[in-house]
Write a protein that holds these residues in place. Structure first.
Motif, short mmCIF file in Angstrom:
data_model
loop_
_atom_site.label_atom_id
_atom_site.label_comp_id
_atom_site.label_asym_id
_atom_site.label_seq_id
_atom_site.Cartn_x
_atom_site.Cartn_y
_atom_site.Cartn_z
N THR A 81 9.42 20.09 8.01
CA THR A 81 9.82 17.95 7.89
C THR A 81 9.67 17.89 6.53
O THR A 81 8.44 17.63 6.32
N SER A 82 9.97 17.37 5.72
CA SER A 82 9.68 16.99 3.72
C SER A 82 9.64 15.24 4.86
O SER A 82 10.93 14.27 4.88
N ILE A 83 8.59 14.01 4.16
CA ILE A 83 7.88 12.65 4.15
C ILE A 83 7.95 12.66 2.41
O ILE A 83 7.59 13.69 1.67
N PHE A 84 8.76 11.31 2.57
CA PHE A 84 8.56 10.45 0.80
C PHE A 84 7.78 9.61 0.88
O PHE A 84 7.69 8.37 1.77
N LEU A 85 6.68 9.02 0.01
CA LEU A 85 5.84 8.49 0.08
C LEU A 85 5.94 7.62 -1.59
O LEU A 85 6.90 8.12 -1.87
N ARG A 86 6.12 6.59 -1.28
CA ARG A 86 5.94 5.59 -2.37
C ARG A 86 4.49 4.71 -2.53
O ARG A 86 3.82 4.30 -1.76
N TYR A 87 3.92 4.41 -3.44
CA TYR A 87 2.82 3.80 -3.82
C TYR A 87 2.80 3.49 -5.37
O TYR A 87 3.60 2.99 -6.14
N ASN A 88 1.85 2.43 -5.58
CA ASN A 88 1.82 1.83 -6.86
C ASN A 88 1.03 2.94 -7.76
O ASN A 88 -0.11 2.86 -7.28
N THR A 89 1.67 2.97 -8.39
CA THR A 89 0.81 3.87 -10.01
C THR A 89 0.34 2.79 -11.07
O THR A 89 -0.34 3.80 -11.74
N GLY A 90 0.11 1.22 -11.02
CA GLY A 90 -0.68 1.38 -11.69
C GLY A 90 -2.54 0.90 -11.26
O GLY A 90 -3.16 0.57 -11.93
N ARG A 91 -2.24 1.70 -10.32
CA ARG A 91 -4.05 1.79 -9.42
C ARG A 91 -4.44 3.15 -9.55
O ARG A 91 -3.78 3.75 -10.51
N ARG A 92 -5.95 2.82 -9.84
CA ARG A 92 -6.24 4.15 -10.05
C ARG A 92 -5.81 5.44 -9.64
O ARG A 92 -5.47 5.46 -8.63
N ILE A 93 -5.90 6.36 -10.32
CA ILE A 93 -5.12 7.42 -9.16
C ILE A 93 -6.28 8.08 -8.76
O ILE A 93 -5.73 8.59 -7.16
N ALA A 94 -7.25 7.67 -8.72
CA ALA A 94 -8.69 8.48 -7.28
C ALA A 94 -8.49 7.06 -6.19
O ALA A 94 -8.61 7.82 -5.27
N THR A 95 -7.96 6.09 -6.61
CA THR A 95 -7.26 5.46 -5.52
C THR A 95 -7.06 5.68 -4.42
O THR A 95 -6.58 5.54 -3.53
N ASN A 96 -6.31 6.30 -5.28
CA ASN A 96 -4.46 6.02 -4.92
C ASN A 96 -4.63 7.48 -4.09
O ASN A 96 -3.87 7.71 -3.28
N GLY A 97 -5.51 8.49 -4.52
CA GLY A 97 -5.85 9.77 -3.81
C GLY A 97 -6.66 9.52 -2.66
O GLY A 97 -6.12 10.01 -1.25
N ALA A 98 -7.53 8.40 -2.25
CA ALA A 98 -8.67 8.18 -1.12
C ALA A 98 -7.19 8.28 0.02
O ALA A 98 -7.45 8.41 0.59
N ASP A 99 -6.23 6.32 -1.00
CA ASP A 99 -5.65 6.99 0.03
C ASP A 99 -4.71 7.44 1.26
O ASP A 99 -4.30 7.28 1.76
N LEU A 100 -4.19 8.35 0.05
CA LEU A 100 -3.45 9.32 0.86
C LEU A 100 -4.66 10.55 1.43
O LEU A 100 -3.33 10.17 3.02
N SER A 101 -5.52 11.02 1.61
CA SER A 101 -6.41 11.46 2.15
C SER A 101 -6.21 10.55 3.62
O SER A 101 -6.40 10.67 5.01
N PRO A 121 0.39 -1.38 0.20
CA PRO A 121 0.22 -0.26 0.13
C PRO A 121 0.74 1.36 -0.02
O PRO A 121 2.29 1.02 -0.27
N MET A 122 0.44 2.68 0.58
CA MET A 122 1.43 4.22 -0.19
C MET A 122 1.06 4.08 1.30
O MET A 122 0.61 3.89 2.25
N SER A 123 2.49 4.61 1.28
CA SER A 123 3.23 3.89 2.44
C SER A 123 4.38 5.31 2.74
O SER A 123 4.94 6.13 1.76
N ILE A 124 4.82 6.01 3.92
CA ILE A 124 5.86 6.57 4.35
C ILE A 124 6.81 6.20 4.33
O ILE A 124 7.26 4.48 4.75
N ARG A 125 8.23 6.88 3.24
CA ARG A 125 9.59 5.49 3.44
C ARG A 125 10.37 6.57 3.93
O ARG A 125 10.53 7.69 3.70
N VAL A 126 11.46 5.28 5.14
CA VAL A 126 12.85 6.02 4.94
C VAL A 126 13.52 5.17 4.68
O VAL A 126 13.70 4.04 5.24
N ASP A 127 14.80 5.49 4.09
CA ASP A 127 15.47 4.66 3.67
C ASP A 127 15.55 3.67 3.28
O ASP A 127 15.94 2.52 2.95
#
Length: 431
Positions: free
Chosen positions: A196-216, A135-141
């Motif tokens: 404070t910067s936060i870098f995210l990673r997500y599955n770009t093959g999913r619908r943009i709206a789905t990733n948008g809802a997950d980010l929210s 799933p969409m996630s915060i990533r550190v190293d």
């Protein structure tokens, strides 16, 4: 069954996926071979008559058997890999991190390989893969950080009140922001602007709206669990990441999420707000290739492209936009324009590959992947409400230059630091 390390799980799924794709490829090659052979034998039959029939039957039988054997071998090997690694039938309790070697998703090269797969078939992987479709996630190293107080406090010991979240584009990871090995925008902002910067990673093959809802949803959890009170949020998205940012803000406003009250700025860098020509071209090309038996397997291959890629036809950021018309055809369907939310400044950066921004070539190709009119969200037919004064245009640059460029950073820093001091705003109440 003993516990499986995440490394074993991921390697198993990668191996299984590769073998299944090889089996599918064998079927595609067989279809092309058969179509060409039928046309060839039909031509020969015109010259020699029915005498060619036994040869054709023997050829077809041998070819069918050969391709069937290859496909069966790959499918069987895929099942064997799945069984050996336990990648198909395990529960969360069966996964462990005891293996000291890093998992592919925790390394830059491995994560990039998975990111390419996400972009191509990420929606299908979400249904069939267990570990790789994370799933969409915060990533550190390279490692995920759950949006929980203790984990966040450990990962961000200098946590501040102004969060800047970075979202990569199609087939990218959070490592993309380190283009050329230089310090990221986030690292520089944190040092110079106390963010404070936060870098995210997500599955770009999913619908943009789905990733948008997950980010929210992720932001709602993040702000609640953040070690200090959050006073301000900024979103920065490259390419597809800009669409996901807009989708998240739209979703939050529609569903009454509290975090959106803290959102002051959204930066979209080379974002195809009005769609990408390449996505539209592939859509039409797939329909054209399907017309002829010899090229139909290639059409079937292109038709497998992910829902995220299809959303780039029009820059769709909601579930209601365009997807019903995405069946491959010569008609690209109608577009919807979802206006940017009021009260949030939307800054947009575009690039042209030519030295002169007025060069016809530069106007036509833009940054090589996204045209300027799409990056600024406005042409003769569509307008999503981005203000021209909030834009930055750079020349002699391509689509990926926008990930790490001195001109872009200076523009962002001026807006987030200098302009904010000159024009202080009521940023609302903190959580």
């Amino acid at each position: 069954m003993g516990k499986k390390s995440q490394r074993t799980q991921e390697l198993g799924e990668l191996g299984e996926l590769t073998l299944r794709e090889l089996a599918s490829a064998a079927g595609g090659v067989r279809a092309v071979h058969s179509a060409i052979a039928r046309r060839t034998f039909a031509a020969v039959r015109l010259g020699v008559g029915p005498a060619v029939l036994p040869t054709q039957l023997m050829h077809d039988a041998i070819a069918a058997g050969t391709y069937a054997s290859i496909a069966a071998a790959c499918t069987g090997a895929a099942k064997a890999v799945g069984a050996l690694t336990g990648s198909s039938e395990v529960t969360d309790d069966d996964v462990t991190e005891d293996d000291p070697r890093p998992s592919p998703s925790h390394t830059a090269r491995g994560a990039q390989t998975i990111a390419v797969l996400h972009g191509l078939i990420g929606d299908d992987m979400e249904r069939t893969a267990r570990t790789l479709a994370y799933p969409m996630s915060i990533r550190v190293d390279g490692r995920p950080v759950p949006p929980k107080y203790r984990a966040l406090a450990a990962a961000f010991p200098d946590a501040g009140a102004h969060l800047v979240l970075f979202l990569h584009g199609l087939v990218e990871t959070e490592s993309a922001w380190r283009l050329g090995g230089r310090r990221t925008y986030g690292e520089r902002l944190d040092a110079e602007a106390a963010t404070t910067s936060i870098f995210l990673r997500y599955n770009t093959g999913r619908r943009i709206a789905t990733n948008g809802a997950d980010l929210s949803d992720l932001l709602e959890q993040l702000v609640t669990a953040w070690p200090v009170r959050v006073h301000r949020i900024t979103l920065v998205g490259h390419s597809m990441g800009g669409l996901v940012s807009r989708s998240a803000a739209h979703h939050a406003a529609e569903s009454g999420r509290r975090w959106v009250d803290l959102l002051t700025d959204v930066f979209t860098l080379g974002t195809p707000h009005l769609g990408a020509p390449l996505a539209r071209g592939v859509h039409v090309a797939t329909a054209a290739l399907a017309l002829v038996p010899e090229t139909r397997p290639f059409a079937n291959l292109l038709a497998r492209r992910s829902a995220g890629v299809r959303d780039l036809i029009h820059g769709a950021i909601t579930d209601e936009e365009g997807h019903a018309s995405y069946a491959d055809s010569f008609d690209v369907g109608a577009a919807m324009d979802v206006a940017v939310p009021e009260g949030v400044r939307h800054h947009h950066a575009s690039a042209v590959v030519t030295g002169n921004p007025r060069n016809p070539v530069g106007l036509f190709v833009g940054d090589g992947l996204v045209r300027t009119d799409s990056a600024i969200g406005r042409n003769e037919l569509r307008n999503i409400g981005l203000r021209p004064d909030d834009g930055l245009a750079i020349n002699s640059a391509h689509h990926f230059t926008l990930l790490n460029d001195e001109r872009v950073y200076g523009w962002m820093r001026r807006i987030l630091v200098v302009d904010a001091k000159k024009n202080p705003r009521d940023l609302g109440s903190a959580f």
